[in-house]
Motif scaffolding. Structure first.
Motif, mmCIF file in Angstrom:
data_model
loop_
_atom_site.group_PDB
_atom_site.id
_atom_site.type_symbol
_atom_site.label_atom_id
_atom_site.label_comp_id
_atom_site.label_asym_id
_atom_site.label_seq_id
_atom_site.Cartn_x
_atom_site.Cartn_y
_atom_site.Cartn_z
ATOM 1 N N ALA A 8 -14.811 -41.760 28.408
ATOM 2 C CA ALA A 8 -14.394 -42.638 29.499
ATOM 3 C C ALA A 8 -15.099 -42.199 30.765
ATOM 4 C CB ALA A 8 -12.879 -42.547 29.697
ATOM 5 N N PRO A 9 -15.300 -43.129 31.701
ATOM 6 C CA PRO A 9 -14.705 -44.460 31.734
ATOM 7 C C PRO A 9 -15.438 -45.412 30.779
ATOM 8 C CG PRO A 9 -16.135 -44.161 33.638
ATOM 9 C CD PRO A 9 -16.128 -42.873 32.896
ATOM 10 N N TYR A 10 -14.711 -46.384 30.232
ATOM 11 C CA TYR A 10 -13.331 -46.786 30.449
ATOM 12 C C TYR A 10 -12.514 -46.476 29.206
ATOM 13 C CZ TYR A 10 -14.633 -49.273 34.723
ATOM 14 O OH TYR A 10 -15.056 -49.582 35.984
ATOM 15 N N SER A 11 -11.180 -46.599 29.315
ATOM 16 C CA SER A 11 -10.310 -46.264 28.193
ATOM 17 C C SER A 11 -10.527 -47.178 26.999
ATOM 18 C CB SER A 11 -8.843 -46.328 28.637
ATOM 19 O OG SER A 11 -8.598 -45.379 29.656
ATOM 20 N N LEU A 20 -12.799 -37.095 28.098
ATOM 21 C CA LEU A 20 -12.282 -37.694 29.329
ATOM 22 C C LEU A 20 -13.132 -37.238 30.506
ATOM 23 C CD1 LEU A 20 -8.448 -37.136 28.744
ATOM 24 C CD2 LEU A 20 -9.916 -38.966 27.896
ATOM 25 N N ASP A 29 1.021 -47.537 31.182
ATOM 26 C CA ASP A 29 -0.221 -46.845 30.840
ATOM 27 C C ASP A 29 0.050 -45.417 30.367
ATOM 28 O OD1 ASP A 29 -1.844 -48.986 31.340
ATOM 29 O OD2 ASP A 29 -2.526 -48.308 33.311
ATOM 30 N N ASP A 50 -7.997 -52.051 30.275
ATOM 31 C CA ASP A 50 -8.778 -52.119 31.506
ATOM 32 C C ASP A 50 -9.648 -53.367 31.431
ATOM 33 O OD1 ASP A 50 -11.156 -51.346 29.923
ATOM 34 O OD2 ASP A 50 -10.232 -49.362 29.928
ATOM 35 N N ASN A 57 -5.347 -39.596 36.981
ATOM 36 C CA ASN A 57 -6.448 -39.692 37.931
ATOM 37 C C ASN A 57 -5.911 -39.857 39.354
ATOM 38 O OD1 ASN A 57 -8.780 -40.613 39.442
ATOM 39 N ND2 ASN A 57 -9.718 -41.143 37.483
ATOM 40 N N TRP A 114 -7.175 -40.799 33.031
ATOM 41 C CA TRP A 114 -6.635 -42.154 33.045
ATOM 42 C C TRP A 114 -5.473 -42.210 34.042
ATOM 43 C CZ3 TRP A 114 -4.874 -45.113 27.954
ATOM 44 C CH2 TRP A 114 -4.536 -46.434 28.289
ATOM 45 N N THR A 115 -4.255 -41.997 33.584
ATOM 46 C CA THR A 115 -3.121 -42.130 34.506
ATOM 47 C C THR A 115 -2.953 -40.913 35.403
ATOM 48 O OG1 THR A 115 -1.562 -41.251 32.874
ATOM 49 C CG2 THR A 115 -1.895 -43.630 32.914
ATOM 50 N N GLU A 123 -1.101 -43.996 26.921
ATOM 51 C CA GLU A 123 -2.063 -42.895 26.917
ATOM 52 C C GLU A 123 -1.586 -41.764 26.009
ATOM 53 O OE1 GLU A 123 -4.441 -39.906 30.004
ATOM 54 O OE2 GLU A 123 -2.828 -41.194 30.754
ATOM 55 N N TYR A 130 -5.879 -43.411 40.503
ATOM 56 C CA TYR A 130 -5.232 -44.435 39.676
ATOM 57 C C TYR A 130 -4.807 -45.602 40.572
ATOM 58 C CZ TYR A 130 -2.097 -46.824 36.503
ATOM 59 O OH TYR A 130 -1.500 -47.788 35.734
#
Length: 428
Positions: free
Chosen positions: A143-146, A167, A187, A114, A174, A171-172, A191, A177
């Motif tokens: 996160a955020p961020y990864s 979390l 991703d 990211d 979301n 991440w993906t 992940e 996204y």
């Protein structure tokens, strides 16, 4: 007392980490926070947090887009305002959306994992330096961020520590996204590979935990967001029958119209006195809200006050007669927003809109008896009339929240939940 090393950019990880972490000593753990500099008024950052959680500075030189921001500022763009919005305003007519598309494509192609990847190395170096003086028993990233998770993985390997990946945002998986399918596929692969190496994975709602568990093929624990129990007396309620909403309203995602239609109907039936009613929005002003107000003839009772400091927002919540909670569309039914817990902390009746969903915000409101759910305009009309009549009778809408049910969402209890999880890791 065991020591927990927390990698969390508090410019993004507030108020969850500043809320939960200072209460960890009650469970036998002390959190040491690796973070860059953050604003003194960041949400949840209190004197109690600073006293209980040693801060470890990890310098931050800016994200992966900083070069372009500086270049644009040399060309007259203003710092502190969205560069994408300023760029869109300078695009040819009809091409304003191209600005956001260009920024999104640049991030998809050139920032990994990211735009905050520039902070991974400083965070790792700061954590390893701190470990020279303090024996840590586990590492946690949020996160955020990864990028914070990748930093934690490096620390886990170098210090041989159990690692918890928190979390706060997915991440993906979301719903927001942002990138195209090939980037999402990459991703998703990364992940799964990343979190396979975590000793525990935590997210913020049961629905998200199930989603993430199915995706990762491993157990995922739910520890919700929460709130600090109020330490000061409840302020007097507003003299008017005030219906208060704090924060932005997202067109197409949240729908305030059932409440506006209910108010208009009650005014037309002369069951509510407009002189005693106010509908107040504290957040970014929205043109579509103004149009809804005009459509339902509520100009005399409705105000969009614009953004206010967080402390004032909390004060407005605590003095409101009724708090308006606009649930999100069905795709976000399992999302527990920060606003939900701020409203619980305010100890004022909540009027929620939208469909009921098990393990959704409306379920928490119902279980804690903190308010009522209006699935239709007719529901909103009935509930508002009940609240209004109670207001006329005593000057304040009574609050019926159940303390024993609400305690599960208070930071001290969430910290004990986290301490139990950490104890279960077994240490080094």
């Amino acid at each position: 007392m065991k020591n927990l090393l927390v990698i969390a950019n508090l410019n993004h990880a507030s108020p969850r980490m500043p809320g939960i972490m200072p209460h960890l000593p009650a469970g036998g753990w002390r959190a040491h926070i690796v973070t860059p500099q953050f604003p003194a008024n960041a949400p949840g950052v209190s004197d109690f947090f600073r006293a209980q959680c040693p801060l470890i500075d990890a310098p931050y030189a800016g994200d992966a887009l900083m070069f372009w921001r500086r270049l644009l500022m040399r060309r007259g763009f203003k710092s502190g305002s969205s560069m994408t919005e300023q760029l869109a305003a300078r695009m040819p007519q009809g091409k304003s959306s191209l600005a956001g598309t260009l920024v999104q494509w640049y991030q998809a192609l050139f920032t990994y994992p990211d735009a905050e990847s520039t902070w991974i190395r400083p965070a790792v170096e700061a954590a390893l330096a701190a470990a020279q003086n303090t024996r840590f028993d586990a590492v946690l990233s949020t996160a955020p961020y990864s990028s914070s998770h990748y930093a934690a993985l490096c620390v886990k390997k170098q210090l041989d520590l159990p690692w918890v990946a928190d979390l706060r945002d997915l991440w993906t998986r979301n719903h927001n996204y942002p990138f195209f399918a090939p980037r999402k596929a990459l991703d998703s692969f990364c992940e799964r590979r990343l979190f396979a190496q975590a000793d525990a994975v935590v997210t913020t709602s049961p629905d998200w935990a199930r989603t993430q568990s199915a995706f990762l093929g491993r157990p995922v624990r739910s520890i919700t967001n929460g709130y600090e129990p109020p330490r000061t007396p409840q302020p007097p309620a507003d003299r008017k029958f005030s219906i208060v909403y704090t924060g932005p309203v997202y067109q197409g995602k949240q729908d305030p119209e059932p409440v506006m239609a209910a108010l208009a109907s009650l005014f037309s039936k002369k069951l509510l006195d407009p002189a005693k009613v106010s509908l107040d929005f504290f957040g970014q002003q929205r043109a579509f809200l103004s149009e809804l107000v005009r459509r339902h003839g509520l100009e005399s009772v409705t105000a969009q006050h614009g953004p206010v400091p967080h402390a004032e927002s909390v004060l407005r919540q605590r003095s409101a007669q009724v708090l308006l909670f606009l649930q999100w569309e069905a795709s976000r039914k399992g999302v527990y927003t920060t606003k939900l817990f701020e409203y619980l902390a305010a100890r004022r009746p909540i009027l929620a809109t939208g469909a009921y969903s098990p393990e959704g915000p409306s379920d928490i409101i119902r279980a804690t008896n903190s308010g009522a759910l209006a699935e239709t305009a007719a529901d909103a009309e009935r509930i508002l009339l009940e609240f209004y009549n109670a207001y006329l009778a005593s000057g304040s809408v009574p609050y019926g929240g159940l303390p024993e049910k609400m305690r599960a969402f208070e930071y001290p209890q969430l910290a004990l939940d986290y301490a139990a999880l950490l104890d279960g890791l077994g240490g080094k």
